[in-house]
Design a protein around this motif. Sequence first.
Motif, PDB file in Angstrom:
ATOM      1  N   ALA A 153       0.850  -1.188   0.000  1.00 44.50           N
ATOM      2  CA  ALA A 153       0.000   0.000   0.000  1.00 44.50           C
ATOM      3  C   ALA A 153       0.885   1.237   0.000  1.00 44.50           C
ATOM      4  N   LEU A 154       0.628   2.136  -0.954  1.00 47.63           N
ATOM      5  CA  LEU A 154       1.334   3.412  -1.077  1.00 47.63           C
ATOM      6  C   LEU A 154       0.323   4.509  -1.379  1.00 47.63           C
ATOM      7  N   ASP A 155       0.717   5.738  -1.136  1.00 51.19           N
ATOM      8  CA  ASP A 155      -0.100   6.869  -1.544  1.00 51.19           C
ATOM      9  C   ASP A 155       0.079   7.057  -3.047  1.00 51.19           C
ATOM     10  N   LEU A 156      -0.946   6.726  -3.825  1.00 52.68           N
ATOM     11  CA  LEU A 156      -0.889   6.818  -5.283  1.00 52.68           C
ATOM     12  C   LEU A 156      -1.567   8.081  -5.801  1.00 52.68           C
ATOM     13  N   SER A 157      -1.593   9.126  -4.996  1.00 50.39           N
ATOM     14  CA  SER A 157      -2.299  10.347  -5.383  1.00 50.39           C
ATOM     15  C   SER A 157      -1.769  10.924  -6.684  1.00 50.39           C
ATOM     16  N   GLY A 158      -0.458  10.830  -6.911  1.00 55.70           N
ATOM     17  CA  GLY A 158       0.121  11.372  -8.139  1.00 55.70           C
ATOM     18  C   GLY A 158      -0.430  10.685  -9.368  1.00 55.70           C
ATOM     19  N   VAL A 159      -0.430   9.358  -9.367  1.00 54.40           N
ATOM     20  CA  VAL A 159      -0.961   8.598 -10.500  1.00 54.40           C
ATOM     21  C   VAL A 159      -2.464   8.828 -10.630  1.00 54.40           C
ATOM     22  N   ARG A 160      -3.172   8.822  -9.505  1.00 48.82           N
ATOM     23  CA  ARG A 160      -4.629   8.988  -9.530  1.00 48.82           C
ATOM     24  C   ARG A 160      -5.027  10.350 -10.114  1.00 48.82           C
ATOM     25  N   SER A 161      -4.195  11.373  -9.890  1.00 49.72           N
ATOM     26  CA  SER A 161      -4.521  12.711 -10.376  1.00 49.72           C
ATOM     27  C   SER A 161      -4.487  12.800 -11.895  1.00 49.72           C
TER      28      SER A 161
END
Length: 325
Positions: A142-150
Amino acid sequence: MKTFPLLFCAVAALLCGCATQPTTPVATPVPVAPAPESTPEATPPAVATPSIAEQLMQMAPDARCKQIVTTCLVAGQPLRVMLDTGATHTVFHTESAKQLQQVQWIDTSHIQFNGNAHQRPEMFIAPVLVGPGEFEPRPLLALDLSGVRSMMAEKIDGIIGMDLLNPLPFTFDFHANAFYWGTPESANLFPLMGQTDPNGRLFLIVASGEKSFPLLLDTGSSITRIVESNWTPGRGETIQAQVSDVNAAAHISTIEGKAGTLTLAPGIETEAFHPLMGGENEPAILGVDALKGLIFVHLPPENGVLPPPEGLLSSFFIAKPTATP
């Protein structure tokens, strides 16, 4: 201390093109027509929502970045995921993973992670159902994928890497816009040549003119990046690009190559396209932009496609669309 190797090359990129000088709008009188008489609005027909079983077997390109996405089940819960041949391991967005029920979280304080993720991953144990593949409970990242999701038109909950994709057959038909689990009924498949790493990722040998060089086959990237000295057509214009990976999203200035083609297999060339130019120390990758108009197939080793000892063959294949009489 246990060491856990981890490498992601999931790069979502959207080429924004060169900025243009804004123009001042000029007001022009427009005649106003009388308002039409109101008519009762027709009730739109009801659209059936696909069942979970149907969603698990469906794939589609993201409307913005064109990577292929599908639905999987993690601990019985549906999550939207990208299929990424450039990632060694499957990873889920931390916020999405925290909402899962009946999963076991692991203390990672004694684990050393190696890879290009700047964050320290969390880990949990859960069963996964991806397409035709049912995987017993296993450690997942589990990682913070906010960059890809954006970058995505519709946010994803995770990235399915080669640890889960390797045993599964799938077809990305970029010509017919058909994406599915399984293999095409009729297609003249050519094996993609290159070196396969222990995780099943392929460093494909391609050619630009007389130059041959390896590119990581990366369906997690919407763009292809090539070392500038390897691209026979040469450099083109400086463009503005929005890029992201598992670490962050950013706006950058970069060099776009002049239009040209790559040879992927004997008799199989890409359509003309503009890859990004990279330096010697930047990852060289083949993204989905290079697969436009072609049929890309993965046949797992269980189907009898086993690489020879020298590892020059892989479980990935490419085909041209069949010509219609």
